[in-house]
Write a protein that holds these residues in place. Sequence first.
Motif, mmCIF file in Angstrom:
data_model
loop_
_atom_site.group_PDB
_atom_site.id
_atom_site.type_symbol
_atom_site.label_atom_id
_atom_site.label_comp_id
_atom_site.label_asym_id
_atom_site.label_seq_id
_atom_site.Cartn_x
_atom_site.Cartn_y
_atom_site.Cartn_z
ATOM 1 N N PRO A 29 0.835 -1.205 0.000
ATOM 2 C CA PRO A 29 0.000 0.000 0.000
ATOM 3 C C PRO A 29 0.870 1.256 0.000
ATOM 4 O O PRO A 29 1.901 1.303 0.653
ATOM 5 N N SER A 30 0.427 2.245 -0.764
ATOM 6 C CA SER A 30 1.278 3.407 -1.023
ATOM 7 C C SER A 30 0.749 4.652 -0.297
ATOM 8 O O SER A 30 -0.423 4.996 -0.429
ATOM 9 N N PRO A 31 1.610 5.316 0.475
ATOM 10 C CA PRO A 31 1.125 6.446 1.272
ATOM 11 C C PRO A 31 1.036 7.752 0.489
ATOM 12 O O PRO A 31 1.816 8.006 -0.419
ATOM 13 N N ARG A 32 0.049 8.551 0.866
ATOM 14 C CA ARG A 32 -0.039 9.940 0.427
ATOM 15 C C ARG A 32 -0.138 10.788 1.690
ATOM 16 O O ARG A 32 -0.809 10.398 2.648
ATOM 17 N N ILE A 33 0.493 11.937 1.657
ATOM 18 C CA ILE A 33 0.351 12.874 2.773
ATOM 19 C C ILE A 33 -0.664 13.927 2.342
ATOM 20 O O ILE A 33 -0.530 14.506 1.260
ATOM 21 N N GLU A 34 -1.680 14.122 3.162
ATOM 22 C CA GLU A 34 -2.680 15.147 2.867
ATOM 23 C C GLU A 34 -2.685 16.168 3.992
ATOM 24 O O GLU A 34 -2.485 15.807 5.157
ATOM 25 N N ILE A 35 -2.931 17.419 3.630
ATOM 26 C CA ILE A 35 -2.949 18.444 4.670
ATOM 27 C C ILE A 35 -4.236 19.261 4.580
ATOM 28 O O ILE A 35 -4.901 19.311 3.545
ATOM 29 N N THR A 36 -4.566 19.864 5.711
ATOM 30 C CA THR A 36 -5.697 20.779 5.745
ATOM 31 C C THR A 36 -5.294 22.007 6.562
ATOM 32 O O THR A 36 -4.473 21.893 7.486
ATOM 33 N N LEU A 37 -5.843 23.144 6.192
ATOM 34 C CA LEU A 37 -5.544 24.390 6.911
ATOM 35 C C LEU A 37 -6.807 24.829 7.647
ATOM 36 O O LEU A 37 -7.909 24.783 7.080
ATOM 37 N N SER A 47 -12.008 19.554 4.291
ATOM 38 C CA SER A 47 -11.382 19.139 3.026
ATOM 39 C C SER A 47 -9.874 18.974 3.229
ATOM 40 O O SER A 47 -9.265 19.700 4.026
ATOM 41 N N TRP A 48 -9.337 18.010 2.510
ATOM 42 C CA TRP A 48 -7.900 17.709 2.590
ATOM 43 C C TRP A 48 -7.307 17.846 1.194
ATOM 44 O O TRP A 48 -7.959 17.480 0.210
ATOM 45 N N GLN A 49 -6.083 18.340 1.137
ATOM 46 C CA GLN A 49 -5.396 18.432 -0.162
ATOM 47 C C GLN A 49 -4.131 17.595 -0.122
ATOM 48 O O GLN A 49 -3.435 17.599 0.903
ATOM 49 N N GLU A 50 -3.856 16.932 -1.241
ATOM 50 C CA GLU A 50 -2.622 16.136 -1.298
ATOM 51 C C GLU A 50 -1.416 17.070 -1.224
ATOM 52 O O GLU A 50 -1.379 18.105 -1.893
ATOM 53 N N PHE A 51 -0.475 16.690 -0.399
ATOM 54 C CA PHE A 51 0.769 17.459 -0.284
ATOM 55 C C PHE A 51 1.725 16.990 -1.372
ATOM 56 O O PHE A 51 1.926 15.788 -1.545
ATOM 57 N N ARG A 52 2.294 17.933 -2.087
ATOM 58 C CA ARG A 52 3.219 17.632 -3.176
ATOM 59 C C ARG A 52 2.625 16.688 -4.236
ATOM 60 O O ARG A 52 3.178 15.601 -4.486
ATOM 61 N N PRO A 53 1.493 17.047 -4.838
ATOM 62 C CA PRO A 53 0.994 16.179 -5.917
ATOM 63 C C PRO A 53 1.971 16.199 -7.088
ATOM 64 O O PRO A 53 2.668 17.200 -7.308
ATOM 65 N N ARG A 54 2.027 15.082 -7.824
ATOM 66 C CA ARG A 54 2.965 15.023 -8.952
ATOM 67 C C ARG A 54 2.416 15.847 -10.110
ATOM 68 O O ARG A 54 1.189 16.039 -10.198
ATOM 69 N N ARG A 72 13.836 18.052 -5.119
ATOM 70 C CA ARG A 72 12.437 18.083 -4.672
ATOM 71 C C ARG A 72 11.810 16.687 -4.712
ATOM 72 O O ARG A 72 11.122 16.279 -3.786
ATOM 73 N N TRP A 73 12.100 15.946 -5.790
ATOM 74 C CA TRP A 73 11.539 14.592 -5.905
ATOM 75 C C TRP A 73 12.170 13.662 -4.857
ATOM 76 O O TRP A 73 11.479 12.853 -4.243
ATOM 77 N N ASN A 74 13.470 13.787 -4.647
ATOM 78 C CA ASN A 74 14.108 12.923 -3.647
ATOM 79 C C ASN A 74 13.600 13.237 -2.245
ATOM 80 O O ASN A 74 13.499 12.340 -1.402
ATOM 81 N N GLU A 75 13.247 14.502 -2.006
ATOM 82 C CA GLU A 75 12.640 14.831 -0.717
ATOM 83 C C GLU A 75 11.249 14.191 -0.616
ATOM 84 O O GLU A 75 10.848 13.700 0.440
ATOM 85 N N ALA A 76 10.541 14.167 -1.758
ATOM 86 C CA ALA A 76 9.221 13.513 -1.775
ATOM 87 C C ALA A 76 9.359 12.010 -1.494
ATOM 88 O O ALA A 76 8.529 11.421 -0.784
ATOM 89 N N LEU A 77 10.425 11.392 -2.024
ATOM 90 C CA LEU A 77 10.658 9.965 -1.739
ATOM 91 C C LEU A 77 10.966 9.762 -0.251
ATOM 92 O O LEU A 77 10.529 8.783 0.357
ATOM 93 N N PHE A 78 11.700 10.718 0.336
ATOM 94 C CA PHE A 78 11.990 10.633 1.769
ATOM 95 C C PHE A 78 10.697 10.779 2.571
ATOM 96 O O PHE A 78 10.483 10.064 3.559
ATOM 97 N N LEU A 79 9.810 11.677 2.125
ATOM 98 C CA LEU A 79 8.515 11.839 2.806
ATOM 99 C C LEU A 79 7.706 10.538 2.736
ATOM 100 O O LEU A 79 7.016 10.184 3.689
#
Lengths: 155, 231
Positions: A29-37, A47-54, A72-79
Amino acid sequence: MSVEAMLQTIKLLLPALMPSWRFFSVIAPSPRIEITLLKTAKDTPDSWQEFRPRPAHLSIGSMLKRMFYNARWNEALFLTSLAERLSSNPTEHSSQEILKRIKAELVRNSFDSFDSAATPHLQFRLVFVHREGEQLQKHVTFISPVYGSFGDTDS
Amino acid sequence: MSLDYAIRLTEILLALAFIQQSIEHFRAPRDEQRLFIPRFILSILLLFGFQTQWVCLALVILALFILRRFQGPYNGGSDRMGLLVLCCLSLINFMPSSLWREYVFGYLAIQLVLSYFFSGWVKIKNPEWRNGQALRDVFQFSAYPVSEALRTWMNWPRLLVVMSWSVILFELLFPLSLMTPTTLIIGLVIASTFHLANACLFGFNRFFWIWMAAYPSILWLQQRIFIVEQL
């Protein structure tokens, strides 16, 4: 460095010296980080928005450029790794690393609809996507406390 | 390829890979810069062959601080391969004899072969890899495709089966490329094309550079075995 810290570091080093090399053995299963303000720390997110959408598209030229600089992409892989760690073995380190990088992005003001005065609080969650039969399923595995966008934990 | 030449080539390729990685952290938070700017400087010294014994040792110590900082590898398998290459180079510098240097460098070469073989082995055992479903999942919902447009590749099941089997067979058969210098060169060209494709499709650029850094070890080992057999 304490003895305990040294042992912990050696424990992190050993998989590099004696690797298992099992790349992509299963597609987990693949994670997504979502954020809300939020306006206040007590608000319920609606409502939630995907953080760093591709991006929608990436040209061959951009792909080749990323061979040499892909921060930026390698940081996304670290996330992604942090999200997996936070789900399987939650630590303060993982959640703080994710939070720090979300805040940095907000400060750079590259996140849609971010207004630090109107919505000064933020929350993130982890959504894991996996396939069941032919259908994709999403499961929320972690919801963070509410944080001040530029400050410390509110609750 | 002599042992010394292969080691020096590995140092140069590792230094270039570390320089590339370090530059990616130059705009990171200050605590990361404090680790990666020294790594960049040490890698420049390694590139020019300045005091390689101590530079490698300093890079190993710095790598331990980086591991602690991120509580593990920052970039998964590529960081692990980088650490393996670095630790082998450092150990080689402190080995008491040429034979021991060969053992350590040979260990790196064997790990390189195993990195392909075991990856192929775990895939062929998995029916979802054999029927193309695993690669379909990678494109459909994994975090790796670099653009949304690439997700449409999931709609090409026949292509994905061909791609799956190409990857599995390449990885499993890679050890056979050691049979002759020519087959090894062909094997390494296919391997680097594979890493280039992964870098373009999934953004794994660091894997490409760091695996290249380990290639001199396998070129040396193949010649070492080949020459011994001829004698």
